[in-house]
Design an enzyme around this catalytic site. Structure first.
Site, PDB file in Angstrom:
ATOM      1  CB  VAL A  11      -0.602  -9.951  -5.777  1.00 11.21           C
ATOM      2  CG1 VAL A  11      -1.839 -10.592  -5.153  1.00 11.21           C
ATOM      3  CG2 VAL A  11      -0.803  -8.462  -5.944  1.00 11.21           C
ATOM      4  CE  LYS A  35       8.778 -13.469 -11.046  1.00 10.52           C
ATOM      5  NZ  LYS A  35       7.360 -13.050 -11.101  1.00 10.52           N
ATOM      6  CB  THR A 120      -6.571  -5.841 -10.166  1.00  8.99           C
ATOM      7  OG1 THR A 120      -6.059  -5.807  -8.833  1.00  8.99           O
ATOM      8  CG2 THR A 120      -7.555  -4.708 -10.366  1.00  8.99           C
ATOM      9  CG  LEU A 152      -1.914  -7.807  -0.208  1.00  7.83           C
ATOM     10  CD1 LEU A 152      -1.113  -8.997  -0.724  1.00  7.83           C
ATOM     11  CD2 LEU A 152      -2.109  -7.914   1.298  1.00  7.83           C
ATOM     12  CE  LYS A 220      -7.076  -4.005  -6.519  1.00 11.40           C
ATOM     13  NZ  LYS A 220      -6.011  -4.208  -5.592  1.00 11.40           N
ATOM     14  N   GLY A 273       1.891   6.860  -8.482  1.00 12.48           N
ATOM     15  CA  GLY A 273       2.507   6.000  -9.489  1.00 12.48           C
ATOM     16  C   GLY A 273       2.332   4.558  -9.085  1.00 12.48           C
ATOM     17  CB  CYS A 276      -1.968  -0.611  -8.054  1.00 10.67           C
ATOM     18  SG  CYS A 276      -1.057  -2.086  -7.605  1.00 10.67           S
TER      19      CYS A 276
HETATM   20  C1  UGA Z   1      -2.508   0.377  -3.890  1.00  9.38           C
HETATM   21  C2  UGA Z   1      -3.617   0.291  -2.841  1.00  9.38           C
HETATM   22  O1  UGA Z   1      -3.349   1.190  -1.763  1.00  9.38           O
HETATM   23  C3  UGA Z   1      -3.751  -1.134  -2.292  1.00  9.38           C
HETATM   24  O2  UGA Z   1      -4.860  -1.210  -1.403  1.00  9.38           O
HETATM   25  C4  UGA Z   1      -3.981  -2.074  -3.470  1.00  9.38           C
HETATM   26  O3  UGA Z   1      -4.059  -3.420  -3.049  1.00  9.38           O
HETATM   27  C5  UGA Z   1      -2.819  -1.947  -4.449  1.00  9.38           C
HETATM   28  O4  UGA Z   1      -2.737  -0.583  -4.904  1.00  9.38           O
HETATM   29  C6  UGA Z   1      -3.093  -2.857  -5.619  1.00  9.38           C
HETATM   30  O5  UGA Z   1      -4.067  -2.615  -6.335  1.00  9.38           O
HETATM   31  O6  UGA Z   1      -2.433  -3.892  -5.737  1.00  9.38           O
HETATM   32  P1  UGA Z   1       0.154   0.617  -3.809  1.00  9.38           P
HETATM   33  O7  UGA Z   1       0.029   1.004  -5.238  1.00  9.38           O
HETATM   34  O8  UGA Z   1       1.135  -0.423  -3.437  1.00  9.38           O
HETATM   35  O9  UGA Z   1      -1.276   0.113  -3.234  1.00  9.38           O
HETATM   36  O10 UGA Z   1       0.552   1.910  -2.964  1.00  9.38           O
HETATM   37  P2  UGA Z   1      -0.218   3.137  -2.275  1.00  9.38           P
HETATM   38  O11 UGA Z   1       0.266   3.244  -0.902  1.00  9.38           O
HETATM   39  O12 UGA Z   1      -1.680   3.033  -2.459  1.00  9.38           O
HETATM   40  O13 UGA Z   1       0.361   4.382  -3.094  1.00  9.38           O
HETATM   41  C7  UGA Z   1       0.105   4.550  -4.480  1.00  9.38           C
HETATM   42  C8  UGA Z   1       0.679   5.869  -4.972  1.00  9.38           C
HETATM   43  O14 UGA Z   1      -0.033   6.971  -4.418  1.00  9.38           O
HETATM   44  C9  UGA Z   1       2.159   6.094  -4.596  1.00  9.38           C
HETATM   45  O15 UGA Z   1       2.845   6.636  -5.704  1.00  9.38           O
HETATM   46  C10 UGA Z   1       2.097   7.101  -3.464  1.00  9.38           C
HETATM   47  O16 UGA Z   1       3.240   7.910  -3.368  1.00  9.38           O
HETATM   48  C11 UGA Z   1       0.885   7.925  -3.875  1.00  9.38           C
HETATM   49  N1  UGA Z   1       0.224   8.617  -2.746  1.00  9.38           N
HETATM   50  C12 UGA Z   1      -0.357   7.904  -1.752  1.00  9.38           C
HETATM   51  C13 UGA Z   1       0.199   9.999  -2.719  1.00  9.38           C
HETATM   52  O17 UGA Z   1       0.721  10.686  -3.627  1.00  9.38           O
HETATM   53  N2  UGA Z   1      -0.432  10.627  -1.678  1.00  9.38           N
HETATM   54  C14 UGA Z   1      -1.032   9.939  -0.674  1.00  9.38           C
HETATM   55  O18 UGA Z   1      -1.602  10.573   0.247  1.00  9.38           O
HETATM   56  C15 UGA Z   1      -0.985   8.545  -0.701  1.00  9.38           C
END
Ligand code: UGA
Length: 483
Positions: A11, A35, A120, A152, A220, A273, A276
């Site tokens: 982030v 880092k 968060t 994000l 959030k 997974g 987040c």
């Molecule tokens: C998530 C949120 O989408 C962001 O808005 C938020 O800012 C972020 O967490 C955070 O809190 O920092 P992220 O974890 O990067 O983002 O990825 P996602 O695209 O949300 O996917 C999360 C998981 O859900 C992945 O494992 C993905 O494969 C799974 N997923 C997603 C599914 O199994 N099915 C779907 O239809 C969508």
């Protein structure tokens, strides 16, 4: 504006580079010296599309610098807190890093600062932060505390920064509100180009949602929990599709075409997974308990997700019967495509279970292998999806990288020992797989030809008695496959 970003993780680093790109003077700080020196040498600690270029360009222009937290705090008028809030044993978020930067702020800053909480955090953290800053404020620092949650997604974080649906700001003083509007002004205007697109698709202007800090913090956790709930819901419906012989793709399309529901996040699979959803869901359940609210709905969302690993292993065993001595190709390790992040990646849990049953794993991921090796050194890591498939009894698709979609079925067919694809992300076309002689098993997709009811019972009775590896069965006809 002179801005400090505390924390150079996913982030913090993305926020710092994007704020510099829109014209601010940014100091990005981290207390991890290793880092910091890598960043100064131009090496990013993780893979994120477009971020490398963005960092290089803004460092070269002098708008982005890397430094220690105290030096950053001294300079930046706006201080973004982007430190980690990892889960404690009981699921609650560990806020100790927030507490220690708060102390650093009152020790190192002079004049006025706007302290922006982006990590968060549980609802009411901004209030606590304000109290904490006030108690330790011996330098006469003037400050406001603002909550500005991030949305994000890893893998598209740069795009999400430049094209947000909304910018949520929890602020309670006119000075803080004016500064937040100034910081985000370039993002709030509709753009024609950004680092993620040479020519941006036309998009509506993002909403600027102004609220109190408690509400912003709740937005959030509630957003992530709602998205997680959508995923667990569609996974349940996928189970029903498998049991009833329906097609989840069509069912999801049918559900999601209702504007009130929407198509996004209705992709079934091996579960969510990353760093987040799993942790935020747990943290939100704990927050609910503390607030005296019954969040058992979210506990179920979590349980459904945890079960996905075991269900997928059962699916594999249904096809391969005994796993001991079998070799399996794993395509994809990251928790989602376009990232090298394997934290809480469903693929890793599945691999552990398969190895515990005696299977050998040959894995390939375009970006995540270095990180996966630290967790799973026993796996054979390969240089390509084809190499991973050599001599295997089945290919498991565990992350939906687009390069897997481009696979040459002919070449794959020559490499594998048995033509069996078990697709945990419904990435591949079942029709293409079966027309190339592969047995295809997806999630919530009918794997076998639909048969008349009497025949179904007869066939099921036989397979229940004598488990038959799917590669020994004839491949389904193309008509039967659901693309
Ligand atoms: C998530 C949120 O989408 C962001 O808005 C938020 O800012 C972020 O967490 C955070 O809190 O920092 P992220 O974890 O990067 O983002 O990825 P996602 O695209 O949300 O996917 C999360 C998981 O859900 C992945 O494992 C993905 O494969 C799974 N997923 C997603 C599914 O199994 N099915 C779907 O239809 C969508």
């Amino acid at each position: 504006m002179e801005i400090s970003v505390l924390g150079a993780g996913y982030v913090g680093l993305t926020t710092a580079a994007c704020l510099a790109e829109i014209g601010h003077q940014v100091l990005c700080a981290d207390c991890d010296l290793e880092k910091l020196s890598s960043l100064k040498a131009g090496r990013l600690p993780f893979y994120e599309p477009h971020l490398d270029d963005l960092v290089k360009r803004n460092v070269a222009s002098g708008r982005l610098e890397f430094t220690l937290p105290s030096a950053a705090i001294e300079k930046g008028k706006a201080i973004f807190i982007c430190v980690g809030t990892p889960p404690l044993e009981n699921g609650e978020a560990d806020l100790s890093s927030i507490e220690s930067v708060a102390r650093l702020i009152v020790n190192s800053a002079h004049g006025y600062r706007i302290v922006i909480e982006k990590s968060t955090v549980p609802v009411q953290t901004a209030k606590r932060l304000w109290r904490h800053l006030s108690i330790y404020n011996t330098n006469g620092l003037e400050f406001d505390v603002v909550s500005n949650p991030e949305f994000l997604r890893e893998g598209s974080a740069v795009e999400d920064f430049f094209h947000p649906d909304r910018v949520v700001v929890g602020a309670e003083s006119p000075r803080a509100i004016a500064l937040m509007k100034e910081i985000y002004a370039p993002v709030l205007r509709t753009r024609s180009s950004c680092p993620a697109h040479p020519q941006c698709p036309s998009m509506p202007e993002p909403k600027f949602i102004l609220t109190d800090t408690n509400s912003a913090e709740l937005v959030k956790h509630a957003s992530n929990s709602f998205l997680a709930m959508k995923i667990s819901f569609i996974n349940l419906i996928a189970d029903a599709c498998e049991a009833a012989g329906a097609d989840i793709e069509k069912v999801a399309e049918g559900i999601g075409s209702d504007k009130r529901i929407g198509q996004a996040f209705l992709n079934p699979g091996i579960g969510f997974g990353g760093f987040c959803f799993p942790k935020d869901l747990q943290a939100f359940v704990r927050i609910g308990e503390k607030l005296g609210c019954d969040f058992s709905l979210l506990r179920e969302v979590e349980k459904i997700n945890v079960r996905r690993t075991e269900q997928f292993v059962v699916k594999i065993k249904k096809e391969l019967w005994v796993l001991r001595g079998k070799t399996l190709a794993v395509w994809g390790l990251a928790f989602k495509p376009n990232t090298d992040d394997v934290r809480f990646a469903p693929a890793l849990g599945i691999i552990r279970r398969l190895m515990a049953e005696g299977a050998k794993i040959r894995a390939y991921d375009p970006e995540a292998m270095e990180k996966a090796k630290l967790d799973l050194p026993e796996v054979t890591y390969c240089e390509s999806a084809y190499q991973a498939a050599e001599g295997t009894d089945a290919v498991l698709v565990l992350t939906e990288w687009s390069e897997f979609r481009e696979i040459s079925w002919k070449r794959l067919g020559e490499l594998v020992a048995h033509r069996l694809i078990i697709d945990g992300r419904n990435l591949l076309s079942a029709a293409e797989a079966s027309s190339n002689g592969f047995q295809y098993v997806g999630v919530g997709r009918a794997a076998q030809p639909l048969r008349p009811a009497g025949e179904l019972e007869w066939a099921d009775a036989i397979t229940a008695e004598v488990p038959v590896a799917s590669h020994q069965r004839p491949a389904p006809t193309q008509d039967a496959s659901i693309a």
